[in-house]
Design an enzyme around this catalytic site. Structure first.
Site, PDB file in Angstrom:
ATOM      1  N   GLY A   1     -47.601  19.655  49.521  1.00  0.00           N
ATOM      2  CA  GLY A   1     -47.439  18.586  50.501  1.00  0.00           C
ATOM      3  C   GLY A   1     -47.402  19.157  51.902  1.00  0.00           C
TER       4      GLY A   1
ATOM      5  CG  LEU B   1     -54.411  19.868  45.834  1.00  0.00           C
ATOM      6  CD1 LEU B   1     -52.961  19.894  45.372  1.00  0.00           C
ATOM      7  CD2 LEU B   1     -55.345  19.678  44.636  1.00  0.00           C
TER       8      LEU B   1
ATOM      9  CE1 TYR C   1     -43.635  14.856  53.916  1.00  0.00           C
ATOM     10  CE2 TYR C   1     -41.624  13.570  54.091  1.00  0.00           C
ATOM     11  CZ  TYR C   1     -42.300  14.670  53.611  1.00  0.00           C
ATOM     12  OH  TYR C   1     -41.649  15.566  52.792  1.00  0.00           O
TER      13      TYR C   1
ATOM     14  CB  ALA D   1     -48.521  29.352  48.246  1.00  0.00           C
ATOM     15  CB  THR D   2     -44.697  28.657  51.088  1.00  0.00           C
ATOM     16  OG1 THR D   2     -45.187  27.331  51.311  1.00  0.00           O
ATOM     17  CG2 THR D   2     -45.758  29.654  51.478  1.00  0.00           C
ATOM     18  N   GLY D   3     -42.094  27.869  49.981  1.00  0.00           N
ATOM     19  CA  GLY D   3     -41.068  26.828  50.037  1.00  0.00           C
ATOM     20  C   GLY D   3     -40.526  26.394  48.685  1.00  0.00           C
ATOM     21  CB  ILE D   4     -39.688  22.966  47.482  1.00  0.00           C
ATOM     22  CG1 ILE D   4     -38.633  22.622  48.539  1.00  0.00           C
ATOM     23  CG2 ILE D   4     -39.381  22.288  46.149  1.00  0.00           C
ATOM     24  CD1 ILE D   4     -38.624  21.158  48.972  1.00  0.00           C
TER      25      ILE D   4
ATOM     26  CB  SER E   1     -40.099  11.358  45.886  1.00  0.00           C
ATOM     27  OG  SER E   1     -40.012  10.316  46.815  1.00  0.00           O
TER      28      SER E   1
ATOM     29  CE  LYS F   1     -43.487  13.838  49.956  1.00  0.00           C
ATOM     30  NZ  LYS F   1     -43.919  14.762  48.898  1.00  0.00           N
TER      31      LYS F   1
HETATM   32  N1  LIG Z   1     -38.695  20.731  53.057  1.00  0.00           N
HETATM   33  C1  LIG Z   1     -38.187  19.497  53.010  1.00  0.00           C
HETATM   34  O1  LIG Z   1     -37.228  19.180  53.743  1.00  0.00           O
HETATM   35  C2  LIG Z   1     -38.736  18.484  52.076  1.00  0.00           C
HETATM   36  C3  LIG Z   1     -38.028  17.287  51.896  1.00  0.00           C
HETATM   37  C4  LIG Z   1     -38.529  16.327  51.017  1.00  0.00           C
HETATM   38  C5  LIG Z   1     -39.693  16.562  50.323  1.00  0.00           C
HETATM   39  N2  LIG Z   1     -40.374  17.731  50.525  1.00  0.00           N
HETATM   40  C6  LIG Z   1     -41.613  17.922  49.759  1.00  0.00           C
HETATM   41  O2  LIG Z   1     -41.559  19.132  49.048  1.00  0.00           O
HETATM   42  C7  LIG Z   1     -42.883  19.593  48.810  1.00  0.00           C
HETATM   43  C8  LIG Z   1     -42.958  21.069  49.204  1.00  0.00           C
HETATM   44  O3  LIG Z   1     -42.732  21.169  50.607  1.00  0.00           O
HETATM   45  P1  LIG Z   1     -42.058  22.440  51.284  1.00  0.00           P
HETATM   46  O4  LIG Z   1     -41.038  21.932  52.202  1.00  0.00           O
HETATM   47  O5  LIG Z   1     -41.715  23.455  50.286  1.00  0.00           O
HETATM   48  O6  LIG Z   1     -43.262  22.916  52.225  1.00  0.00           O
HETATM   49  P2  LIG Z   1     -44.164  24.246  52.236  1.00  0.00           P
HETATM   50  O7  LIG Z   1     -45.044  24.092  53.410  1.00  0.00           O
HETATM   51  O8  LIG Z   1     -43.318  25.462  52.128  1.00  0.00           O
HETATM   52  O9  LIG Z   1     -44.985  24.122  50.872  1.00  0.00           O
HETATM   53  C9  LIG Z   1     -46.072  23.266  50.726  1.00  0.00           C
HETATM   54  C10 LIG Z   1     -47.084  23.918  49.813  1.00  0.00           C
HETATM   55  O10 LIG Z   1     -48.208  23.037  49.687  1.00  0.00           O
HETATM   56  C11 LIG Z   1     -49.399  23.779  49.905  1.00  0.00           C
HETATM   57  N3  LIG Z   1     -50.436  22.934  50.475  1.00  0.00           N
HETATM   58  C12 LIG Z   1     -50.456  22.350  51.698  1.00  0.00           C
HETATM   59  N4  LIG Z   1     -51.601  21.689  51.900  1.00  0.00           N
HETATM   60  C13 LIG Z   1     -52.333  21.821  50.765  1.00  0.00           C
HETATM   61  C14 LIG Z   1     -53.622  21.366  50.362  1.00  0.00           C
HETATM   62  N5  LIG Z   1     -54.395  20.657  51.188  1.00  0.00           N
HETATM   63  N6  LIG Z   1     -54.051  21.705  49.125  1.00  0.00           N
HETATM   64  C15 LIG Z   1     -53.284  22.470  48.296  1.00  0.00           C
HETATM   65  N7  LIG Z   1     -52.063  22.933  48.629  1.00  0.00           N
HETATM   66  C16 LIG Z   1     -51.601  22.615  49.852  1.00  0.00           C
HETATM   67  C17 LIG Z   1     -48.976  24.875  50.875  1.00  0.00           C
HETATM   68  O11 LIG Z   1     -49.899  25.965  50.910  1.00  0.00           O
HETATM   69  C18 LIG Z   1     -47.597  25.256  50.360  1.00  0.00           C
HETATM   70  O12 LIG Z   1     -47.661  26.213  49.313  1.00  0.00           O
HETATM   71  C19 LIG Z   1     -43.803  18.687  49.624  1.00  0.00           C
HETATM   72  O13 LIG Z   1     -44.364  17.711  48.769  1.00  0.00           O
HETATM   73  C20 LIG Z   1     -42.855  18.040  50.619  1.00  0.00           C
HETATM   74  O14 LIG Z   1     -43.301  16.774  51.062  1.00  0.00           O
HETATM   75  C21 LIG Z   1     -39.925  18.698  51.364  1.00  0.00           C
END
Ligand SMILES: NC(=O)c1ccc[n+]([C@@H]2O[C@H](COP(=O)([O-])OP(=O)(O)OC[C@H]3O[C@@H](n4cnc5c(N)ncnc54)[C@H](O)[C@@H]3O)[C@@H](O)[C@H]2O)c1
Length: 255
Positions: free
Chosen positions: A71, A42, A150, A10-13, A112, A154
């Site tokens: 995540g 989840l 966290y 839905a968002t972000g990465i 991760s 990971k």
């Molecule tokens: N942003 C960073 O700096 C960073 C660094 C290392 C790893 N990560 C990892 O990258 C992944 C994506 O993170 P992001 O930064 O894009 O964050 P984000 O908040 O933009 O995206 C997270 C996504 O997970 C979904 N989500 C959250 N809780 C949920 C649940 N209970 N059930 C189903 N979906 C759920 C959210 O709706 C969202 O679409 C994560 O696993 C995060 O740990 C992010």
């Protein structure tokens, strides 16, 4: 082109990965708690089951790839919720769709983090790797530290991947991960706007050797590379740091 499934699109990465796969002409089945083909929480057993069943119904002939990306950040309370979503949720759906990915000899790319090596509690990691969700959750809430939940989740995910990659390869599946560094997304925006973390985070960002925070597109490029059998067909069991050089700077004597 290919059929892929992912969580957290839905968002972000996750959203950047989804857009990149779509731009290459692929179809993508998205599981998320919002704005998705399959809505599932989840953190719960029911949500994980709904995710696996929904993906199986949408991809009866198998998947070219799967990306468990959903995540939450270390600021989420209680800390056990971080482990439930980031470790137990990611693992349950990965194991649940394994046979679908095997059907097409596809690839799995887990997400991760370079936080994996920045601090964890070995006892909690051991409980996670033993599949003891209740035990790991109780211990994490007793310790009360979201960062340990966290980083520990990971780290456990990365250890699990290293161990599981041989069996997955024997099923025709390449199992890899990317380990992003600090990347600008809604997750990190929440940390940056929290007065408790803001100052430390700005210093952390300034210390990234490449001189800028990551963008979701940086992580999507690396993920799509690992998914691609033409480009990454001999890569299995690898955790690819995509962090502007932060891990090398912080752990110069380890690899
Ligand atoms: N942003 C960073 O700096 C960073 C660094 C290392 C790893 N990560 C990892 O990258 C992944 C994506 O993170 P992001 O930064 O894009 O964050 P984000 O908040 O933009 O995206 C997270 C996504 O997970 C979904 N989500 C959250 N809780 C949920 C649940 N209970 N059930 C189903 N979906 C759920 C959210 O709706 C969202 O679409 C994560 O696993 C995060 O740990 C992010």
């Amino acid at each position: 082109m290919g059929l892929y499934a992912m969580t957290g699109g839905a968002t972000g990465i996750g959203n950047a990965i989804k857009q990149q796969l779509l731009s290459q002409g692929n179809q993508v089945i998205v599981v998320d708690i919002k704005d998705a083909d399959i809505i599932a929480d989840l953190s719960t057993l029911e949500g994980r089951q709904a995710a696996v069943e929904g993906i199986a119904a949408a991809a009866p002939d198998g998947l070219d790839g799967f990306i468990p990306c959903a995540g939450v950040g270390p600021h989420i309370s209680p800390p056990s919720m971080v482990a439930r979503i980031n470790f137990f949720g990611a693992l349950a759906v990965t194991e649940g769709v394994k046979s679908l990915v095997a059907k097409k000899k596809g690839a799995i790319v887990m997400i991760s983090s370079n936080s994996a090596t920045m601090g964890y509690e070995q006892e909690v990691v051991d409980l996670m790797l033993a599949g003891n969700e209740a035990g790991a959750s109780a211990k994490l809430d007793e310790i009360g530290n979201g960062q340990l939940a966290y980083g520990g989740g990971k780290y456990a995910l990365s250890c699990w991947l290293r161990k599981a990659s041989k069996a997955y390869a024997e099923n025709g599946i390449r199992l890899n991960a990317v380990a992003p560094g600090f990347t600008e997304t809604p997750l990190t925006d929440a940390g940056r706007s929290n007065p408790e973390f803001a100052e430390v985070l700005e210093e952390f960002i300034k210390s990234i050797p490449i001189g800028r925070p990551g963008l979701p597109k940086d992580i999507a490029e690396a993920t799509c590379f690992l998914l691609d059998p033409e480009k990454a067909g001999f890569i299995s069991g690898t955790i690819l740091f995509v962090d502007g050089g932060h891990d090398a700077m912080l752990r110069p004597n380890s690899f």
